[in-house]
Design an enzyme around this catalytic site. Structure first.
Site, PDB file in Angstrom:
ATOM      1  N   GLU A   1    -103.506 -31.258  19.890  1.00 58.82           N
ATOM      2  CA  GLU A   1    -104.002 -32.145  20.943  1.00 58.82           C
ATOM      3  C   GLU A   1    -103.519 -33.575  20.701  1.00 58.82           C
ATOM      4  O   GLU A   1    -103.555 -34.071  19.572  1.00 58.82           O
ATOM      5  CB  GLU A   1    -105.531 -32.092  20.930  1.00 58.82           C
ATOM      6  CG  GLU A   1    -106.231 -32.990  21.928  1.00 58.82           C
ATOM      7  CD  GLU A   1    -107.754 -32.841  21.869  1.00 58.82           C
ATOM      8  OE1 GLU A   1    -108.431 -33.418  22.735  1.00 58.82           O
ATOM      9  OE2 GLU A   1    -108.253 -32.152  20.948  1.00 58.82           O
TER      10      GLU A   1
ATOM     11  N   LYS B   1    -107.346 -32.498  30.307  1.00 60.84           N
ATOM     12  CA  LYS B   1    -108.554 -31.957  29.695  1.00 60.84           C
ATOM     13  C   LYS B   1    -109.791 -32.187  30.569  1.00 60.84           C
ATOM     14  O   LYS B   1    -110.080 -33.323  30.967  1.00 60.84           O
ATOM     15  CB  LYS B   1    -108.744 -32.600  28.321  1.00 60.84           C
ATOM     16  CG  LYS B   1    -109.869 -32.006  27.477  1.00 60.84           C
ATOM     17  CD  LYS B   1    -109.898 -32.659  26.105  1.00 60.84           C
ATOM     18  CE  LYS B   1    -110.921 -32.036  25.180  1.00 60.84           C
ATOM     19  NZ  LYS B   1    -110.909 -32.667  23.835  1.00 60.84           N
TER      20      LYS B   1
ATOM     21  N   CYS C   1    -108.624 -28.087  23.383  1.00 63.19           N
ATOM     22  CA  CYS C   1    -109.700 -28.223  22.411  1.00 63.19           C
ATOM     23  C   CYS C   1    -111.062 -27.780  22.941  1.00 63.19           C
ATOM     24  O   CYS C   1    -111.302 -26.598  23.120  1.00 63.19           O
ATOM     25  CB  CYS C   1    -109.730 -29.660  21.883  1.00 63.19           C
ATOM     26  SG  CYS C   1    -110.670 -29.854  20.342  1.00 63.19           S
TER      27      CYS C   1
END
Length: 251
Positions: A41, A109, A142
């Protein structure tokens, strides 16, 4: 499909160092026949950098051009996280390139983690499902992978593999040991999860990057040191697939 995962120490704000570290890993993954290499990430410029807003780059900028060139040189695709600048907004993003250096997917994200990320980034609002070498793939980042509704939705859209750049820190060992394999098994998708190792500022990463098969089997897993993982994703056995989606009763 053969996939690779790169686990390394953060470039800590030095994107040039991040690209330099990624190049030999990508070259090795290509030599081993991987369709793509997944990196952590915000690998560009590093997850815990205190200069994210200043260093973030627009989609299609210098980082993207450098990644495309690395893919062409290695004959291997790449998925990596990066800090994306879009006008006044900054996103925790991931981009996917194929072996020819063509961008094939881009994702922001959705589930920002903790006060730091929420202060730095604007959350994303859309899924990304795409073709990668004839396999239907998707991107999450994540914390996203820890939410069953996101994984279920991607599976419902036909995703066979989910590629996940991550920055998972101590004490959350359970994510690499239990959560990711369980998500794979419960939703019948393979998951390639690329984490950091080592220390970056006040964060001590758990490592544990892994490639999980669609029945929850751990095909390859790193320890707490730099590692390159390569594994073949097995075919789905219909007899072993979870029937949760069909059997769920809402009360």
């Amino acid at each position: 499909m053969r996939l690779a995962v790169w686990q390394g120490a953060s470039p800590a704000g030095d994107a040039a160092a991040g690209l330099a570290a990624l190049a030999p890993a990508l070259k090795a993954a290509g030599a081993l026949g991987a369709a793509a290499l997944v990196a952590p990430e915000s690998w560009l410029p590093g997850y815990n950098s205190d200069r994210i807003p200043a260093l973030a780059q627009p989609r299609g900028g210098a980082w993207h051009r450098a990644l495309a060139a690395l893919c062409r040189d290695a004959s291997c695709g790449v998925v990596t996280g990066y800090a994306e600048r879009d006008g006044a907004a900054v996103y925790n993003a991931a981009v996917a390139f194929d072996a020819a250096g063509r961008e094939v997917a881009h994702y922001r994200k959705i589930q920002l983690y903790g006060p730091r990320e929420k202060a730095l980034y604007v959350p994303g609002s859309a899924y990304e499902v795409f073709d990668l070498g004839g396999v239907k793939a998707a991107l999450l980042i994540c914390y996203d992978i820890e939410f069953a509704p996101h994984v279920a939705e991607l599976a419902a859209r036909g995703a066979e593999v989910i590629l996940v750049p991550t920055a998972n820190m101590k004490p959350f060992f359970h994510v690499v040991r239990a959560t990711v394999p369980a998500m794979a098994a419960n939703h019948g998708v393979a998951i390639a999860y690329a984490n950091y190792c080592g220390v970056e500022g006040d964060l001590d990463y758990v490592g544990g990057s892994l490639i999980a098969g669609p029945h929850g089997e751990v095909l390859a897993q790193a320890g707490e040191a730099p590692a390159l993982l390569v594994a073949d994703i097995p075919a789905v056995d219909p007899a072993r697939l979870s029937t949760q989606a069909a059997d769920f009763r809402k009360v």
